[in-house]
Design an enzyme around this catalytic site. Structure first.
Site, mmCIF file in Angstrom:
data_model
loop_
_atom_site.group_PDB
_atom_site.id
_atom_site.type_symbol
_atom_site.label_atom_id
_atom_site.label_comp_id
_atom_site.label_asym_id
_atom_site.label_seq_id
_atom_site.Cartn_x
_atom_site.Cartn_y
_atom_site.Cartn_z
ATOM 1 N N SER A 7 -4.382 14.401 -4.060
ATOM 2 C CA SER A 7 -3.530 13.214 -3.920
ATOM 3 C C SER A 7 -2.350 13.334 -4.866
ATOM 4 O O SER A 7 -2.518 13.376 -6.091
ATOM 5 C CB SER A 7 -4.323 11.952 -4.250
ATOM 6 N N HIS A 32 -2.663 14.841 0.424
ATOM 7 C CA HIS A 32 -2.847 13.398 0.622
ATOM 8 C C HIS A 32 -1.683 12.647 -0.025
ATOM 9 O O HIS A 32 -1.411 12.825 -1.222
ATOM 10 C CB HIS A 32 -4.168 12.950 0.012
ATOM 11 N N ASP A 34 -0.218 8.943 -0.740
ATOM 12 C CA ASP A 34 -0.483 7.512 -0.785
ATOM 13 C C ASP A 34 0.833 6.742 -0.791
ATOM 14 O O ASP A 34 1.667 6.910 -1.685
ATOM 15 C CB ASP A 34 -1.276 7.154 -2.043
ATOM 16 N N MET A 36 2.397 3.013 -0.991
ATOM 17 C CA MET A 36 2.040 1.657 -1.423
ATOM 18 C C MET A 36 3.293 0.794 -1.485
ATOM 19 O O MET A 36 4.362 1.272 -1.878
ATOM 20 C CB MET A 36 1.367 1.697 -2.794
ATOM 21 N N HIS A 65 -1.347 8.132 3.933
ATOM 22 C CA HIS A 65 -2.198 6.946 3.864
ATOM 23 C C HIS A 65 -1.318 5.738 3.581
ATOM 24 O O HIS A 65 -0.813 5.570 2.471
ATOM 25 C CB HIS A 65 -3.228 7.168 2.750
ATOM 26 N N MET A 67 -0.897 2.293 2.648
ATOM 27 C CA MET A 67 -1.468 1.101 2.024
ATOM 28 C C MET A 67 -0.379 0.045 1.951
ATOM 29 O O MET A 67 0.091 -0.328 0.869
ATOM 30 C CB MET A 67 -2.027 1.454 0.642
ATOM 31 N N MET A 136 -12.617 4.093 1.367
ATOM 32 C CA MET A 136 -12.205 3.914 -0.023
ATOM 33 C C MET A 136 -13.435 3.619 -0.871
ATOM 34 O O MET A 136 -14.190 2.680 -0.597
ATOM 35 C CB MET A 136 -11.209 2.760 -0.145
ATOM 36 N N GLY A 141 -4.891 1.224 -4.939
ATOM 37 C CA GLY A 141 -3.711 0.806 -5.679
ATOM 38 C C GLY A 141 -3.390 1.658 -6.878
ATOM 39 O O GLY A 141 -2.226 1.813 -7.236
ATOM 40 N N GLY A 143 -4.679 5.356 -9.272
ATOM 41 C CA GLY A 143 -5.527 6.522 -9.434
ATOM 42 C C GLY A 143 -6.380 6.402 -10.688
ATOM 43 O O GLY A 143 -6.221 5.507 -11.509
ATOM 44 N N GLY A 144 -7.322 7.346 -10.824
ATOM 45 C CA GLY A 144 -8.114 7.435 -12.037
ATOM 46 C C GLY A 144 -9.266 6.466 -12.159
ATOM 47 O O GLY A 144 -9.864 6.343 -13.229
ATOM 48 N N ASP A 174 -12.094 8.624 -0.587
ATOM 49 C CA ASP A 174 -11.039 8.565 -1.610
ATOM 50 C C ASP A 174 -11.457 7.593 -2.699
ATOM 51 O O ASP A 174 -11.673 6.411 -2.430
ATOM 52 C CB ASP A 174 -9.730 8.109 -0.968
ATOM 53 N N GLY A 175 -11.559 8.116 -3.921
ATOM 54 C CA GLY A 175 -11.846 7.247 -5.054
ATOM 55 C C GLY A 175 -12.922 7.796 -5.957
ATOM 56 O O GLY A 175 -14.083 7.869 -5.572
ATOM 57 N N GLY A 176 -12.531 8.245 -7.147
ATOM 58 C CA GLY A 176 -13.499 8.715 -8.112
ATOM 59 C C GLY A 176 -14.151 10.033 -7.757
ATOM 60 O O GLY A 176 -15.268 10.318 -8.218
#
Length: 222
Positions: A7, A32, A34, A36, A65, A67, A136, A141, A143-144, A174-176
């Site tokens: 990402s 990827h 993102d 937003m 993606h 968002m 998700m 919204g 990262g990290g 996506d996420g962690g």
């Protein structure tokens, strides 16, 4: 086979073209992106002009993606900019089928994303129209963030719903995603793993980081 999608939200924005070339050379499978808008999620990122500027830097698939609150206003712009796959959120409105058809009419792959609190069953009646579902495992919204483990159950449920499809359904998570969590997401049924911090900010070079994700041990259960 685990497909890794770095990402660029976690990349160095002052040299995005160089960053994309680097992860391409390091073994990334797709990129990827993102997008937003500061409304649907509490952050602002990039628009179609940036995607267009980045397109010459790699031949990898651009996984865009959206968002954003009104994706129908921007599908044409991102298609023209070089997106290969566009994912919109289930939560953006009531005309999800229309959005998916708009994407497919541009001869792009179409995906739908589900936030952590959105059930898999909300896609049951449109699943046959999709190439991909993006689950998700953090609230979108930023990262990290750490993975919300309960969201992995949704991947398994989607696999069950898609069992009788004529063509395979790709499930992206996506996420962690880290070397410690990717095995659980894979065990739940995911195919594509979005990784930001684990690729761009972890210790070691990008090739080592991507290999660590691809080669970490599988998990027995989500």
């Amino acid at each position: 086979m685990r497909l890794i999608a770095p990402s660029i939200l976690s990349a160095d924005f002052s040299r995005l073209g160089e960053e994309i070339r680097a992860v391409d050379a390091a073994g990334a499978d797709l990129i990827h992106i993102d997008v937003m808008d500061g409304h649907f999620v509490p952050n602002l990122t990039i628009g179609p002009d940036v995607v267009k500027a980045l397109r010459p830097h790699t031949k990898l698939l651009f996984d865009v993606h959206l968002m954003i609150s009104e994706p129908e206003r921007y599908i044409d712009a991102f298609a023209a900019a070089g997106a290969d796959l566009i994912t919109v959120h289930q939560e953006v409105g009531v005309h999800l089928h229309r959005l998916v058809q708009m994407i497919r009419a541009r001869e792009l792959k179409a995906g739908v994303s589900l936030n952590p609190a959105t059930p898999a069953a909300t896609l049951e009646d449109i699943l046959d129209e999709l190439d991909l579902v993006l689950v998700m495992t953090v609230n979108p919204g930023f990262g990290g963030q750490r993975m919300i483990p309960g969201a992995l159950k949704k991947i398994t449920r989607l696999r069950d719903l898609a069992r009788n499809r004529e063509k395979p359904l790709l499930i992206e998570v996506d996420g962690g995603i880290t070397p410690e969590t990717i095995g659980r997401a894979e065990a739940a049924g995911a195919d594509i793993f979005v990784a930001g911090s684990a690729v761009f900010r972890a210790a070691g070079d990008y090739r080592e980081n991507i290999l660590a994700l691809k080669e970490s041990p599988p998990a027995d259960s989500p």
